[in-house]
Write a protein that holds these residues in place. Structure first.
Motif, PDB file in Angstrom:
ATOM      1  N   GLU A 165     -44.120 -62.095-127.889  1.00  0.00           N
ATOM      2  CA  GLU A 165     -43.405 -62.231-126.604  1.00  0.00           C
ATOM      3  C   GLU A 165     -44.474 -62.378-125.536  1.00  0.00           C
ATOM      4  OE1 GLU A 165     -41.802 -58.437-127.818  1.00  0.00           O
ATOM      5  OE2 GLU A 165     -39.885 -59.085-126.979  1.00  0.00           O
ATOM      6  N   MET A 166     -44.687 -63.634-125.080  1.00  0.00           N
ATOM      7  CA  MET A 166     -45.850 -63.933-124.247  1.00  0.00           C
ATOM      8  C   MET A 166     -45.579 -63.741-122.752  1.00  0.00           C
ATOM      9  SD  MET A 166     -47.858 -64.390-126.696  1.00  0.00           S
ATOM     10  CE  MET A 166     -49.292 -64.554-125.671  1.00  0.00           C
ATOM     11  N   GLN A 167     -44.864 -62.662-122.414  1.00  0.00           N
ATOM     12  CA  GLN A 167     -44.584 -62.387-120.998  1.00  0.00           C
ATOM     13  C   GLN A 167     -45.867 -62.174-120.197  1.00  0.00           C
ATOM     14  OE1 GLN A 167     -42.463 -60.930-123.250  1.00  0.00           O
ATOM     15  NE2 GLN A 167     -40.426 -60.732-122.380  1.00  0.00           N
ATOM     16  N   ASN A 168     -45.848 -62.697-119.008  1.00  0.00           N
ATOM     17  CA  ASN A 168     -46.972 -62.594-118.094  1.00  0.00           C
ATOM     18  C   ASN A 168     -47.124 -61.132-117.607  1.00  0.00           C
ATOM     19  OD1 ASN A 168     -48.611 -62.679-115.854  1.00  0.00           O
ATOM     20  ND2 ASN A 168     -47.424 -64.232-114.755  1.00  0.00           N
ATOM     21  N   PRO A 169     -48.278 -60.486-117.898  1.00  0.00           N
ATOM     22  CA  PRO A 169     -48.440 -59.083-117.492  1.00  0.00           C
ATOM     23  C   PRO A 169     -48.493 -58.867-115.990  1.00  0.00           C
ATOM     24  CG  PRO A 169     -50.486 -59.944-118.408  1.00  0.00           C
ATOM     25  CD  PRO A 169     -49.438 -60.989-118.650  1.00  0.00           C
ATOM     26  N   ASP A 170     -48.827 -59.922-115.233  1.00  0.00           N
ATOM     27  CA  ASP A 170     -48.809 -59.823-113.770  1.00  0.00           C
ATOM     28  C   ASP A 170     -47.410 -59.420-113.291  1.00  0.00           C
ATOM     29  OD1 ASP A 170     -51.226 -60.306-112.609  1.00  0.00           O
ATOM     30  OD2 ASP A 170     -50.697 -62.232-111.715  1.00  0.00           O
ATOM     31  N   VAL A 171     -46.395 -59.880-114.035  1.00  0.00           N
ATOM     32  CA  VAL A 171     -45.007 -59.614-113.664  1.00  0.00           C
ATOM     33  C   VAL A 171     -44.557 -58.250-114.193  1.00  0.00           C
ATOM     34  CG1 VAL A 171     -42.610 -60.371-114.012  1.00  0.00           C
ATOM     35  CG2 VAL A 171     -44.405 -62.076-113.655  1.00  0.00           C
ATOM     36  N   THR A 172     -44.895 -57.979-115.456  1.00  0.00           N
ATOM     37  CA  THR A 172     -44.314 -56.792-116.112  1.00  0.00           C
ATOM     38  C   THR A 172     -45.047 -55.488-115.785  1.00  0.00           C
ATOM     39  OG1 THR A 172     -45.622 -57.271-118.099  1.00  0.00           O
ATOM     40  CG2 THR A 172     -43.362 -58.115-118.037  1.00  0.00           C
ATOM     41  N   LYS A 173     -46.376 -55.561-115.631  1.00  0.00           N
ATOM     42  CA  LYS A 173     -47.121 -54.308-115.406  1.00  0.00           C
ATOM     43  C   LYS A 173     -46.701 -53.575-114.128  1.00  0.00           C
ATOM     44  CE  LYS A 173     -51.636 -54.445-116.503  1.00  0.00           C
ATOM     45  NZ  LYS A 173     -52.912 -55.128-116.861  1.00  0.00           N
ATOM     46  N   PRO A 174     -46.611 -54.278-112.988  1.00  0.00           N
ATOM     47  CA  PRO A 174     -46.202 -53.549-111.772  1.00  0.00           C
ATOM     48  C   PRO A 174     -44.775 -53.009-111.846  1.00  0.00           C
ATOM     49  CG  PRO A 174     -47.083 -55.728-111.236  1.00  0.00           C
ATOM     50  CD  PRO A 174     -46.879 -55.690-112.706  1.00  0.00           C
ATOM     51  N   ALA A 175     -43.981 -53.566-112.784  1.00  0.00           N
ATOM     52  CA  ALA A 175     -42.596 -53.123-112.901  1.00  0.00           C
ATOM     53  C   ALA A 175     -42.443 -51.990-113.919  1.00  0.00           C
ATOM     54  CB  ALA A 175     -41.718 -54.309-113.286  1.00  0.00           C
ATOM     55  N   GLY A 176     -43.572 -51.485-114.427  1.00  0.00           N
ATOM     56  CA  GLY A 176     -43.520 -50.353-115.356  1.00  0.00           C
ATOM     57  C   GLY A 176     -43.173 -50.748-116.785  1.00  0.00           C
ATOM     58  N   ALA A 177     -43.163 -52.062-117.071  1.00  0.00           N
ATOM     59  CA  ALA A 177     -42.820 -52.496-118.430  1.00  0.00           C
ATOM     60  C   ALA A 177     -44.066 -52.755-119.268  1.00  0.00           C
ATOM     61  CB  ALA A 177     -41.950 -53.751-118.373  1.00  0.00           C
ATOM     62  N   GLY A 178     -45.238 -52.475-118.705  1.00  0.00           N
ATOM     63  CA  GLY A 178     -46.486 -52.600-119.457  1.00  0.00           C
ATOM     64  C   GLY A 178     -46.872 -54.040-119.747  1.00  0.00           C
ATOM     65  N   ASN A 179     -47.871 -54.170-120.625  1.00  0.00           N
ATOM     66  CA  ASN A 179     -48.360 -55.481-121.031  1.00  0.00           C
ATOM     67  C   ASN A 179     -47.703 -55.804-122.371  1.00  0.00           C
ATOM     68  OD1 ASN A 179     -49.868 -57.617-122.115  1.00  0.00           O
ATOM     69  ND2 ASN A 179     -51.669 -57.027-120.924  1.00  0.00           N
ATOM     70  N   VAL A 180     -46.681 -56.648-122.337  1.00  0.00           N
ATOM     71  CA  VAL A 180     -45.829 -56.863-123.518  1.00  0.00           C
ATOM     72  C   VAL A 180     -46.579 -57.486-124.699  1.00  0.00           C
ATOM     73  CG1 VAL A 180     -43.683 -57.911-124.355  1.00  0.00           C
ATOM     74  CG2 VAL A 180     -43.790 -56.967-122.039  1.00  0.00           C
ATOM     75  N   PRO A 181     -47.325 -58.607-124.495  1.00  0.00           N
ATOM     76  CA  PRO A 181     -48.046 -59.146-125.650  1.00  0.00           C
ATOM     77  C   PRO A 181     -49.054 -58.143-126.206  1.00  0.00           C
ATOM     78  CG  PRO A 181     -48.181 -60.658-123.770  1.00  0.00           C
ATOM     79  CD  PRO A 181     -47.500 -59.427-123.289  1.00  0.00           C
ATOM     80  N   GLU A 182     -49.754 -57.451-125.312  1.00  0.00           N
ATOM     81  CA  GLU A 182     -50.755 -56.472-125.773  1.00  0.00           C
ATOM     82  C   GLU A 182     -50.109 -55.399-126.648  1.00  0.00           C
ATOM     83  OE1 GLU A 182     -54.072 -54.827-123.054  1.00  0.00           O
ATOM     84  OE2 GLU A 182     -52.653 -53.179-123.301  1.00  0.00           O
ATOM     85  N   ALA A 183     -48.920 -54.929-126.230  1.00  0.00           N
ATOM     86  CA  ALA A 183     -48.219 -53.910-127.024  1.00  0.00           C
ATOM     87  C   ALA A 183     -47.870 -54.463-128.398  1.00  0.00           C
ATOM     88  CB  ALA A 183     -46.955 -53.463-126.288  1.00  0.00           C
ATOM     89  N   ASN A 184     -47.471 -55.736-128.456  1.00  0.00           N
ATOM     90  CA  ASN A 184     -47.155 -56.366-129.737  1.00  0.00           C
ATOM     91  C   ASN A 184     -48.398 -56.458-130.624  1.00  0.00           C
ATOM     92  OD1 ASN A 184     -44.315 -57.662-130.204  1.00  0.00           O
ATOM     93  ND2 ASN A 184     -44.707 -57.813-128.010  1.00  0.00           N
ATOM     94  N   TYR A 185     -49.535 -56.850-130.018  1.00  0.00           N
ATOM     95  CA  TYR A 185     -50.772 -56.969-130.814  1.00  0.00           C
ATOM     96  C   TYR A 185     -51.228 -55.606-131.321  1.00  0.00           C
ATOM     97  CZ  TYR A 185     -50.840 -61.687-128.974  1.00  0.00           C
ATOM     98  OH  TYR A 185     -50.493 -62.963-128.658  1.00  0.00           O
ATOM     99  N   LYS A 186     -51.043 -54.583-130.482  1.00  0.00           N
ATOM    100  CA  LYS A 186     -51.407 -53.230-130.914  1.00  0.00           C
ATOM    101  C   LYS A 186     -50.584 -52.841-132.138  1.00  0.00           C
ATOM    102  CE  LYS A 186     -52.927 -50.796-126.763  1.00  0.00           C
ATOM    103  NZ  LYS A 186     -52.446 -49.960-125.678  1.00  0.00           N
ATOM    104  N   MET A 187     -49.283 -53.200-132.092  1.00  0.00           N
ATOM    105  CA  MET A 187     -48.409 -52.839-133.215  1.00  0.00           C
ATOM    106  C   MET A 187     -48.814 -53.576-134.487  1.00  0.00           C
ATOM    107  SD  MET A 187     -44.596 -52.323-131.720  1.00  0.00           S
ATOM    108  CE  MET A 187     -44.448 -53.435-130.355  1.00  0.00           C
ATOM    109  N   ILE A 188     -49.158 -54.859-134.360  1.00  0.00           N
ATOM    110  CA  ILE A 188     -49.573 -55.631-135.543  1.00  0.00           C
ATOM    111  C   ILE A 188     -50.873 -55.039-136.101  1.00  0.00           C
ATOM    112  CG2 ILE A 188     -50.310 -57.909-136.381  1.00  0.00           C
ATOM    113  CD1 ILE A 188     -48.472 -59.130-134.187  1.00  0.00           C
TER     114      ILE A 188
END
Lengths: 512, 105
Positions: free
Chosen positions: A373-396
């Motif tokens: 899920e290649m969501q732009n972290p500029d958008v998600t991080k300030p909204a408290g949703a974190g860095n979505v792709p990074e979280a996915n890579y951590k899980m893999i």
């Protein structure tokens, strides 16, 4: 095993600041609940100009002018750092300004539901005439426009939805039925936006990849909207509607739905249809939505960040017969989240990543790039949703550690090598697995990588029909250059076989 | 909103002292927001728990209090991977802060 290939792709964005204000659900909900809120007062000051949206690095990556790897070289946040050589036109598509897109909405309307004001029509007509992909027959659909008084009457007295540009009323979308909520002006507007942005993606797909629209056999559309009436709310068919105005005269089509996971499901369907020989050229296409514009706007305004969710997204991919050149779709290395899989993140990652890899005798390190899920972290991080792709890579990576394929100390280097920063707008299905396909094809054609995995996930519970989570994945591989030979036997070959058998038989008789 | 309504109804039905909320949020801040909602009330004043300080006991799935009270194999199967992924220390710290401030049981 026969495979299909990725023959081309396109990626488009539409900058739509007025639609953020008037059509994003965060804003429309606020207007109902707190019409005098500080947020609504501050919001217009936080909107970006078209130039600012073009100069934004993640947007330039989305349309293919910069590679995803370049995002890592620029410190986050990215919204305060302009790209020096930013362009509206992209290698994969374009960023269209709002006025031209409103014109494209009118062009996409085949039921006379969209009225545009005369002067606005004239100005947009000139711009779209100059657009290389909007041909004369499409421009002609703009007609001459309507009087502003008629548009105001439709809005004030007949429940039409206003079309705004630069804060001014420039047109409206009328309701298509006086009782049916599925055909009211709001729904018609949303559906026309999806159709128009899908058409834009389809036009770029053909133009950027030298594809003859007449060669397309079938279209699968995978957005998150539904078109239909009160007797069949999601009856469809966006695919055929997009195909009609994109010049795909020899194509039929249908819609595939699955929330954000729909593009991954659709890629699997498209590649299987081609591999099975059912169709030769299948287009996967999707437009974007206005509802998600400014979705995290409250957090952005609170933190003094511009409204970054000001673009509608779209993409298209052409899946074709194996040509021995383009990357192959490994429709035998496919992941799916089963009903019995369970919803723990661990179970989800296993079903989507490691189970298909096991089937293909691959390790997690055999995939060069994971397009999650290649969501732009500029958008998600300030909204408290974190860095979505990074979280996915951590899980893999963590699953890799649990399987003994990686050392725990190698998790960070795995993420750097096999992961990417996100760049796609938070339009649900738009960031989900598909944004990297254009780059993957390019890198594989240039011999830089061998394999990528597209992983899409979807939150089905939002529809309240099931509490289940969902996801699907497929591996893309560099073409080994071998094209499957036809499995059929020619008449000539049959004749030769029969003749040979007869000769054998005769020689046996002679011996006896 | 729907979850807030459910938590409120369950607390009314079984008594707040008999309820424990387990949170699974992946970010410390969002987990703390959820924890604050079921203890001090909805800080955004948007849902059914706005101004309703239930004071419930609340833990995150990666906290030792929860981990030690469930089957180790099941925990490893369901949460083991996420334990490696999440910023456990930050989550634990935020959750403790919320409990110390607002939990009444």
């Amino acid at each position: 095993m026969s495979y299909s290939v990725i023959k081309g792709s396109s990626y488009v964005l539409v900058h739509a600041p007025d639609m953020v204000l008037h059509n994003g659900t965060t804003q429309t909900t606020e207007m109902i609940l707190n019409p005098n809120s500080e947020y609504l007062k501050e919001l217009p000051k936080s909107l970006r100009t078209f130039e600012q949206a073009v100069n934004y690095l993640p947007n330039q990556v989305y349309i293919g002018n910069h590679k995803p790897e370049e995002l890592k070289k620029v410190a986050q946040p990215w919204y305060d750092k302009d790209v020096a050589d930013a362009k509206r036109e992209g290698k994969f598509g374009e960023i269209m300004p709002q006025d031209e897109f409103i014109g494209l909405i009118k062009i996409s309307d085949v039921f006379d539901l969209v009225n545009l004001e005369k002067e606005f029509t004239a100005s947009v007509k000139a711009k779209l005439t100059a657009h290389p992909l909007i041909k004369d027959e499409l421009v002609a659909r703009l007609k001459d426009g309507d009087d502003i008084a008629d548009i105001e009457h439709a809005i004030n007295d007949q429940h039409a939805e206003a079309l705004m540009h630069d804060g001014k009323l420039v047109g409206c979308v009328k309701r298509a039925h006086d009782v049916d909520v599925n055909l009211n002006a709001h729904v018609m507007f949303e559906n026309l936006v999806t159709k128009a942005s899908g058409i834009l993606a389809a036009l770029h797909l053909c133009a950027k990849n030298n594809i003859n629209p007449e060669d397309v056999d079938y279209v699968l559309e995978c957005s998150e909207e539904a078109c239909g009436d009160m007797n069949q709310r999601g009856g469809g068919n966006f695919a055929k509607a997009v195909a009609e105005l994109s010049g795909f005269v020899n194509a039929s089509g249908s819609d595939v739905r699955g929330f954000c996971a729909a593009p991954a499901h659709t890629l699997i369907s498209a590649s299987s249809l081609v591999a099975a020989g059912t169709f030769k050229n299948v287009v996967v296409v999707s437009g974007g939505c206005t509802a998600k514009l400014g979705m995290n706007g409250k957090d952005h305004v609170k933190k003094g960040i511009p409204i970054l969710e000001d673009v509608i997204g779209g993409f298209a991919v052409l899946i074709s017969e194996n040509d021995g050149v383009n990357p192959i779709m490994r429709n035998d290395i496919v992941g799916k989240h089963n009903v019995g899989t369970g919803s723990s993140p661990q179970a989800v990652i296993q079903s989507l990543v490691t189970e298909p890899l096991d089937r293909g005798s691959l390790k997690i390190t055999d995939i060069d790039k994971y397009s999650v899920e290649m969501q732009n972290p500029d958008v998600t991080k300030p909204a408290g949703a974190g860095n979505v792709p990074e979280a996915n890579y951590k899980m893999i990576a963590a699953i890799g550690v649990k399987r003994g394929e990686l050392e725990k100390t190698d998790m960070v280097s795995f993420m750097e090598k096999h992961g990417m920063e996100g760049w796609a707008p938070t339009q649900g299905h738009i960031p989900s697995g598909v944004p990297y396909i254009g780059f993957a094809r390019q890198e594989m054609l240039e011999g830089n990588i061998n394999r990528a995995m597209v992983v899409g996930k979807g939150s089905l519970f939002l529809g309240r029909m099931t509490n289940l989570f969902d996801g699907a994945s497929i591996v893309i591989e560099k073409n080994p250059g071998k094209v499957e030979e036809s499995k059929g036997v020619s008449e000539e070959e049959v004749r030769n076989l029969v003749a040979e058998t007869m000769r054998d038989f005769a020689s046996h008789l002679l011996k006896d | 909103m729907e979850n807030q309504r459910r938590v409120k109804e369950l607390a009314e039905k079984y008594g707040a002292e008999n309820c424990i909320v387990i949170i699974g949020g992946s970010e410390a801040d969002s987990a703390a927001l959820a924890a604050e909602t079921v203890t001090a009330g909805d800080p955004t004043y948007a849902g059914p728990l706005a101004g309703v300080p239930l004071g419930l006991r609340v833990y995150h799935a990666v906290e030792s209090e929860f981990k030690e009270s469930v089957d180790a194999d099941v925990y490893d199967e369901q949460v083991g991977m996420m334990e490696m992924v999440l910023d456990v220390d930050a989550i634990v710290e935020k959750m403790r802060e919320i409990r110390e401030q607002y939990t009444q049981f």
